[in-house]
Motif scaffolding. Structure first.
Motif, PDB file in Angstrom:
ATOM      1  N   TYR A 106       9.345  13.093   6.839  1.00 19.16           N
ATOM      2  CA  TYR A 106       8.395  12.203   7.492  1.00 19.16           C
ATOM      3  C   TYR A 106       7.286  11.924   6.490  1.00 19.16           C
ATOM      4  N   GLY A 107       7.304  10.725   5.933  1.00 20.03           N
ATOM      5  CA  GLY A 107       6.324  10.376   4.918  1.00 20.03           C
ATOM      6  C   GLY A 107       4.962  10.086   5.527  1.00 20.03           C
ATOM      7  N   LEU A 108       4.932   9.158   6.447  1.00 21.42           N
ATOM      8  CA  LEU A 108       3.647   8.666   6.955  1.00 21.42           C
ATOM      9  C   LEU A 108       2.799   9.776   7.580  1.00 21.42           C
ATOM     10  N   LYS A 153       0.786  -1.240   0.000  1.00 24.24           N
ATOM     11  CA  LYS A 153       0.000   0.000   0.000  1.00 24.24           C
ATOM     12  C   LYS A 153       0.816   1.289   0.000  1.00 24.24           C
ATOM     13  N   TRP A 154       2.015   1.232  -0.554  1.00 29.15           N
ATOM     14  CA  TRP A 154       2.743   2.492  -0.706  1.00 29.15           C
ATOM     15  C   TRP A 154       2.176   3.259  -1.904  1.00 29.15           C
ATOM     16  N   CYS A 155       2.444   4.567  -1.963  1.00 26.65           N
ATOM     17  CA  CYS A 155       1.973   5.371  -3.082  1.00 26.65           C
ATOM     18  C   CYS A 155       2.617   4.856  -4.379  1.00 26.65           C
ATOM     19  N   ALA A 156       1.881   4.986  -5.432  1.00 24.07           N
ATOM     20  CA  ALA A 156       2.447   4.607  -6.721  1.00 24.07           C
ATOM     21  C   ALA A 156       3.691   5.467  -6.960  1.00 24.07           C
ATOM     22  N   GLY A 157       4.763   4.844  -7.397  1.00 24.04           N
ATOM     23  CA  GLY A 157       5.978   5.589  -7.682  1.00 24.04           C
ATOM     24  C   GLY A 157       6.892   5.759  -6.489  1.00 24.04           C
ATOM     25  N   CYS A 158       6.486   5.253  -5.341  1.00 24.12           N
ATOM     26  CA  CYS A 158       7.325   5.378  -4.136  1.00 24.12           C
ATOM     27  C   CYS A 158       8.573   4.515  -4.295  1.00 24.12           C
ATOM     28  N   GLY A 159       9.715   5.030  -3.851  1.00 24.98           N
ATOM     29  CA  GLY A 159      10.970   4.289  -3.938  1.00 24.98           C
ATOM     30  C   GLY A 159      10.966   3.003  -3.127  1.00 24.98           C
ATOM     31  N   ASP A 160      10.053   2.891  -2.189  1.00 20.52           N
ATOM     32  CA  ASP A 160      10.038   1.702  -1.324  1.00 20.52           C
ATOM     33  C   ASP A 160       9.811   0.416  -2.122  1.00 20.52           C
ATOM     34  N   TYR A 161       9.058   0.521  -3.226  1.00 17.47           N
ATOM     35  CA  TYR A 161       8.796  -0.677  -4.022  1.00 17.47           C
ATOM     36  C   TYR A 161      10.080  -1.302  -4.526  1.00 17.47           C
ATOM     37  N   GLY A 209       6.271   4.228  10.247  1.00 17.08           N
ATOM     38  CA  GLY A 209       6.568   5.087   9.115  1.00 17.08           C
ATOM     39  C   GLY A 209       6.113   4.350   7.872  1.00 17.08           C
ATOM     40  N   CYS A 210       6.143   5.013   6.728  1.00 14.62           N
ATOM     41  CA  CYS A 210       5.800   4.315   5.485  1.00 14.62           C
ATOM     42  C   CYS A 210       6.735   3.127   5.328  1.00 14.62           C
ATOM     43  N   SER A 211       8.036   3.409   5.471  1.00 16.38           N
ATOM     44  CA  SER A 211       9.046   2.379   5.305  1.00 16.38           C
ATOM     45  C   SER A 211       8.800   1.204   6.250  1.00 16.38           C
ATOM     46  N   ASN A 257      16.012   6.414   3.574  1.00 13.32           N
ATOM     47  CA  ASN A 257      16.208   7.838   3.837  1.00 13.32           C
ATOM     48  C   ASN A 257      15.568   8.690   2.743  1.00 13.32           C
ATOM     49  N   ASN A 258      14.339   9.128   3.020  1.00 13.44           N
ATOM     50  CA  ASN A 258      13.683  10.036   2.077  1.00 13.44           C
ATOM     51  C   ASN A 258      13.743  11.474   2.572  1.00 13.44           C
ATOM     52  N   LYS A 259      14.482  11.673   3.652  1.00 19.81           N
ATOM     53  CA  LYS A 259      14.718  13.008   4.200  1.00 19.81           C
ATOM     54  C   LYS A 259      13.421  13.750   4.534  1.00 19.81           C
ATOM     55  N   LEU A 285      19.063   5.821  -0.316  1.00 22.00           N
ATOM     56  CA  LEU A 285      18.506   7.112  -0.712  1.00 22.00           C
ATOM     57  C   LEU A 285      17.206   6.811  -1.436  1.00 22.00           C
ATOM     58  N   GLN A 286      16.096   7.134  -0.754  1.00 17.10           N
ATOM     59  CA  GLN A 286      14.785   6.698  -1.241  1.00 17.10           C
ATOM     60  C   GLN A 286      13.938   7.912  -1.563  1.00 17.10           C
ATOM     61  N   ASN A 287      13.242   7.805  -2.653  1.00 26.48           N
ATOM     62  CA  ASN A 287      12.415   8.939  -3.073  1.00 26.48           C
ATOM     63  C   ASN A 287      10.994   8.804  -2.530  1.00 26.48           C
ATOM     64  N   CYS A 288      10.547   9.902  -1.881  1.00 29.61           N
ATOM     65  CA  CYS A 288       9.151   9.998  -1.488  1.00 29.61           C
ATOM     66  C   CYS A 288       8.477  10.872  -2.537  1.00 29.61           C
ATOM     67  N   VAL A 289       7.728  10.220  -3.399  1.00 30.89           N
ATOM     68  CA  VAL A 289       7.196  10.964  -4.534  1.00 30.89           C
ATOM     69  C   VAL A 289       6.139  11.983  -4.101  1.00 30.89           C
ATOM     70  N   ILE A 290       5.537  11.762  -2.972  1.00 29.30           N
ATOM     71  CA  ILE A 290       4.460  12.659  -2.559  1.00 29.30           C
ATOM     72  C   ILE A 290       4.958  13.881  -1.784  1.00 29.30           C
ATOM     73  N   PHE A 291       5.819  13.673  -0.811  1.00 30.25           N
ATOM     74  CA  PHE A 291       6.146  14.782   0.086  1.00 30.25           C
ATOM     75  C   PHE A 291       7.553  15.351  -0.065  1.00 30.25           C
ATOM     76  N   ASN A 292       8.379  14.650  -0.828  1.00 32.59           N
ATOM     77  CA  ASN A 292       9.748  15.169  -0.956  1.00 32.59           C
ATOM     78  C   ASN A 292      10.319  14.743  -2.297  1.00 32.59           C
TER      79      ASN A 292
HETATM   80  S1  SF4 Z   1       4.229   9.136   1.379  1.00 35.81           S
HETATM   81 FE1  SF4 Z   1       6.176   9.054   0.357  1.00 35.81          FE
HETATM   82  S2  SF4 Z   1       7.343   7.527   1.450  1.00 35.81           S
HETATM   83 FE2  SF4 Z   1       5.225   7.248   2.016  1.00 35.81          FE
HETATM   84  S3  SF4 Z   1       4.452   5.716   0.589  1.00 35.81           S
HETATM   85 FE3  SF4 Z   1       4.000   7.680  -0.272  1.00 35.81          FE
HETATM   86  S4  SF4 Z   1       5.711   8.103  -1.562  1.00 35.81           S
HETATM   87 FE4  SF4 Z   1       6.328   6.480  -0.232  1.00 35.81          FE
END
Ligand code: SF4
Ligand SMILES: Cc1ncc(C[n+]2csc(CCOP(=O)(O)OP(=O)(O)O)c2C)c(N)n1
Ligand SMILES: [Mg+2]
Lengths: 617, 344
Positions: free
Chosen positions: B135-137, B26-34, B61-63, B131-133, B208-215
């Protein structure tokens, strides 16, 4: 000098208090005296009373360290209200303890330390030996410092070491006073100074010197004799509450077959449990001294997840830090035992003193509906039994259990009838066989409602649990509103059903009557002593002392119903009374509360009970 | 857990599918976590552990949702406390391969204390810091690794806090293994995860992970396809420290500091470049490499430090076994009947 025949005073029991500077060895002297008394068949109960400063300035009130021991021929339940004999190594020790001494008591002082300088440090404005302060007491002025020094002089000890043996002079006087065999005292010293034989010799020499001094001087008019009644039989040892907790854990580990893991952080008055278990690697115990209380409990939860009996120990401030993680154990439904050795609060409060202020914190101090089983121990030795029961419940019901002890139980000691470990009730962990088809992490036992314990490393049982709400049975993360309500109720009901597996509440005395005295946990000794004294006077009073606090024993309401009046006595502002009132509002609860960092005294309880019985409350 | 080469020979070799779950991720589409999840699933069959001997532990956290998405034993704990939970698991059963998945907030803010202590103890677990630098969640507040000046919901005027460099903290805490990876480099990630698993002691991998939504694109300046070769140096043990699109730049030591040089200029040849020694106990150069940052330096990825050293869990196990062997007291029954006991 001829030895004069002294009067013998026969006693059922006697209270002796050792008091001196924290460097004076009072704790050791007290232990030595009580061990010897146990050896000759007395029952004993001890209570140390130390300052929170490690070595406050010599001779000051802040630096006074005490050790009270009560020895007796029959079952002894408390270290006693007031002392029959006080040893005061300096004026500060006298000043702090005089109010805890019986009228007419024998007070042994080191007269060498009673000088102007020490009077000032102790806050005496005039000479207590001359100004009437000590009228009515039997004062034994012994030049202990000087006599000790002359005794050890020829052994060539340096003056600092020599200073440390002077307590033995006082102990020697007591051995004579109570007709204790010196051999036991000497054996104690041999053990204590095993690696330093020269010190053992010096101490023994002073012990004997003290004994002979007492035999010779005129001021000691009488000796005490504890009437010997052989009532108890068996194998005994002296045990403190903290040691009993540590050993209860090991017992539960052995009987459940689950290795013991303690994750803990030092805090007074709980550290001795951590220290004791750290010494028990030979029994396979793993101890993790964590970086803080939070890591302590979280590591215990991890160990539990990995199939160990995970436990953590602390005092009130540490319990506060652990509260979030207790909730984690609630939601992951893992076995976990949290011991809270209560001390005076709030905040850092009175670190070395006792109190019962954490009951509501244990019951409710967490976010969300977060039920845990709460139990309490009521004597130093039954800390063993209740720790064992805490583990049994935690494992068999898959739940966190908070065990409340207190500083009084933790540091106090009494004789313990050593049990056979094999006779303890079995502990059966709800394990899951490898490769169980269709294993679901939140499927429950229909009776107890516990889920089952599948352990990493087991084949065919991989699953995931955690702090998010889980779907009933499957254990998948779920935010479904009705599922959440169901899980909240299931967790609460699981804890309530523990009531079907614990003993009923015992009433000491008649099951009905004028007054029911209610207490919980560590006040048992004083409560039962007070109640029984009044019962002997023909008063209509009974005692209900609770060990199981959540859930309460099933017959609680029935017990409360039997009495015209109920008085709840606690070392706090009335937390248990408030709890009972919430659960059984049909009764009226009188309260008796003391918040002084001190245990109840038997006499003050009796006074209060009499007032209530006479309708004067 | 150090990888053992012997998988039970009777069992067929594991594949990434063994670690897949049929639960929705359930991470956002495009999130580096995938990409990280996928790289871990590729690494696990290679570490020589049975699948039931692997445990993933996380904080919040998201991670930290990671354990719910991977088919191993999993424990999703409290914010910041994964290291403590993992310590208990590993100490209880040192045979397990224990992995911590954590975020920059989870490990560097609320869990900073546990992070440094697990490293100091050198518990044999693997820590993956996403590390998406940010707070995602909790939807976009700055974190202890956010670059100074970053505008976020809680720093509308830009942060005024200098960031932590996770590797610097790891070195300061006497960490024995530190690696850096990028969520857009799947092969390198997998390789680094395997090396982390093989290390005896606490392995920290910063991703180094990209948070596509917040950073979004916070690492782009370094990891962008068109710039990365010049701005990242991938370190490999025993190899010279070379980077650049034309493999024409390198690192040398000068005046007790690192310096970027161009091969072919001022008589510099490949021979003059530093050769990476990940296994040396000496932390000084590892520390300098960890700290390198754009624009002055390339950012180091790969295994920067891997110094094997007896882990806590093994040392404890050793002490326990020795005491069990040496002591005459074998049971509690023996203990409570020893010493001062009175028969009355
Ligand atoms: S908020 Fe950012 S870190 Fe969290 S799942 Fe969405 S893209 Fe990934
Ligand atoms: C005790 C506690 N405090 C705060 C939170 C709220 N919280 C949840 S996750 C989080 C930050 C997560 O950031 P990070 O660790 O970087 O993980 P990410 O979501 O970026 O992967 C915060 C503040 C919480 N869950 N628990
Ligand atoms: Mg983050």
């Amino acid at each position: 000098m001829g030895i004069k025949k002294r009067k013998i005073i026969e006693l059922e029991d006697a209270v002796v208090k050792f008091a001196g500077d924290s460097g004076d060895g009072m704790q050791m002297s007290g232990t030595q005296f009580s061990d010897t008394s146990a050896f000759v068949g007395n029952d004993i109960s001890t209570f140390p009373d130390y300052p929170s400063e490690i070595r406050a300035p010599q001779g000051t009130i802040a630096g006074v360290s005490g050790f009270q021991v009560r020895i007796g021929s029959k079952d002894i339940k408390t270290p006693g209200d007031l002392a029959d004999v006080l040893v005061a190594m300096n004026p500060a020790a006298l000043r702090t303890n005089l109010k805890w001494v019986k009228q007419g008591a024998t007070i042994i002082i080191d007269s060498d330390s009673f000088d102007e300088k020490n009077y000032q440090k102790a806050g005496f404005t005039s000479d207590p030996l001359e100004d009437g302060t000590l009228d009515g007491y039997n004062i034994v002025r012994a030049p202990i410092t000087y006599l000790n020094f002359t005794t050890v002089k020829e052994l060539g000890l340096d003056s600092k070491t020599a200073e440390k043996t002077k307590n033995q002079f006082a102990v020697g006087i007591l051995y004579w006073l109570f007709d204790r065999n010196l051999e036991y005292g000497e054996k104690f010293l041999d053990d204590r100074f095993k690696s330093k034989p020269a010190l053992a010799e010096a101490n023994k020499k002073v012990l004997r010197a003290g004994y002979h001094y007492a035999e010779t001087i005129e001021t000691l008019e009488s000796r005490f004799q504890i009437i010997h009644k052989e009532e108890r039989k068996g194998k005994f040892r002296n045990i403190t509450g903290n040691t009993a907790v540590a050993w209860g854990f090991i017992a539960a580990s052995e009987r459940s077959g689950r290795p013991l893991f303690l994750g803990s952080y030092p805090i007074t008055p709980a550290s001795e449990i951590l220290q004791e278990l750290a010494k028990r690697k030979q029994l396979g115990v793993k101890v993790f001294q964590a970086e803080d209380e939070i890591a302590g409990i979280n590591s215990a939860i991890g160990a539990s997840f990995a199939g160990n009996l995970g436990v953590t120990t602390t005092s009130g401030p540490g319990l506060a830090l652990k509260s979030e993680a207790i909730g984690l154990a609630v939601i992951t439904e893992l076995p976990l035992v949290i011991v809270d050795v209560q001390r005076g609060g709030p905040s850092t409060g009175l670190p070395t003193k006792t109190e019962q202020g954490d009951l509501l914190q244990a019951l409710y101090g967490r976010c969300g509906e977060s039920p845990a089983v709460i139990i309490s121990a009521s004597s130093p030795s039954d800390c063993f039994d209740y720790t064992y029961m805490a583990c049994k419940i935690a494992i068999e019901h898959m739940t966190p259990v908070i065990l409340l002890t207190d500083g009084y139980l933790a540091n106090g000691s009494e004789l313990w009838n050593i049990p056979k470990i094999a006779d303890l009730p079995p502990i059966v962990p709800p394990l899951v066989p490898d490769n169980t088809p269709d294993f679901k992490p939140y499927r429950r036992d229909p009776e107890k409602l516990n889920r089952f314990w599948a352990i990493p490393g087991q084949e065919g049982l991989r699953h995931r649990i955690g702090s998010l709400e889980k779907e009933d049975v499957t254990g998948f993360v779920s935010h479904d509103p009705l599922n959440h309500e169901k899980m909240v109720r299931l967790r609460e009901e699981k804890v309530q059903r523990v009531a079907n597996y614990i003993p009923e509440l015992k009433v000491w005395g008649e099951p009905t009557g004028d007054l029911l005295a209610v207490g919980w946990g560590g006040t048992y000794g004083a409560m039962i002593s007070a109640v029984q004294d009044l019962q002997q006077q023909g008063k209509s009073i009974s005692l209900a002392q609770f060990n199981y606090l959540k859930p309460l024993p099933r017959n609680t309401e029935a017990v409360l119903k039997g009495f015209r009046k109920i008085i709840v006595c606690e070392l706090n502002l009335g937390q248990f009374a408030m709890y009972l009132n919430a659960l059984y509002p049909q009764f009226k609860y009188l309260r008796y509360n003391k918040i002084q960092g001190l245990p109840f005294m038997i006499e003050e309880l009796k006074r209060k009970f009499n007032q209530v019985l006479e309708g004067k409350e | 857990m150090a990888a053992t080469n012997e998988t039970s020979s009777a069992q067929p070799a594991l594949t990434r599918n063994d670690f897949r779950l049929d639960q929705p991720v359930k991470w956002c589409a495009g999130c580096g976590d995938y990409a990280i999840l996928s790289a871990v699933q590729n690494a696990l069959p290679e570490i020589g552990m049975k699948k039931e001997d692997i445990v993933f532990v996380s904080g919040i956290g998201c991670s930290s949702r990671f354990p719910y998405y991977i088919n191993t034993y999993g424990f999703h704990g409290l914010h910041g406390r994964a290291a403590a939970v993992a310590s208990g698991i590993k100490i209880a059963n040192p045979e397990l391969s224990v992995w911590i998945v954590t975020g920059d907030g989870d490990s560097m803010a609320i869990g900073g204390n546990h992070f440094i202590h697990i490293l100091r103890r050198n518990l044999d677990v693997n820590i993956l810091i996403f590390n998406n630098k940010i707070y995602g969640l909790t939807k976009g507040q700055y974190s202890p690794t956010s670059p100074k000046g970053l505008k976020t919901k809680t720093s509308p005027d830009g942060t005024i806090e200098p960031p932590f460099i996770p590797g610097e903290l790891a070195m300061g805490a006497q960490g024995t293994f530190f690696a850096r990876a990028v969520d857009t480099e799947p092969k390198q990630m997998t390789d680094i995860f395997i090396k982390a698993a093989q290390h005896d002691g606490t392995s920290v991998v910063e991703i180094l992970q990209n948070c596509v939504i917040f950073n979004n694109k916070i690492h782009q300046e370094i990891t962008g396809k068109d710039v990365k070769d010049d701005r990242i140096i991938y370190l490999e043990h025993g190899k010279p420290m070379i980077f650049g699109t034309g493999r024409d730049k390198g690192l040398i030591l000068r005046n007790a500091g690192l310096q970027v040089v161009n091969i072919g200029e001022n008589g510099i040849t490949e021979e003059d470049l530093l050769v990476h020694d990940a296994y040396t106990p000496d932390i000084a150069l590892h520390y300098l490499l960890t700290r390198m940052n754009y624009p002055e330096f390339p950012v180091a990825t790969g295994v920067i430090r891997s110094f094997p050293c007896e882990p806590y869990d093994q040392a404890l196990e050793r002490q326990v076994i020795r005491s069990m062997e040496e002591s005459r007291i074998k049971t509690l029954e023996g203990l409570i009947n020893s010493g001062n006991v009175w028969q009355i």
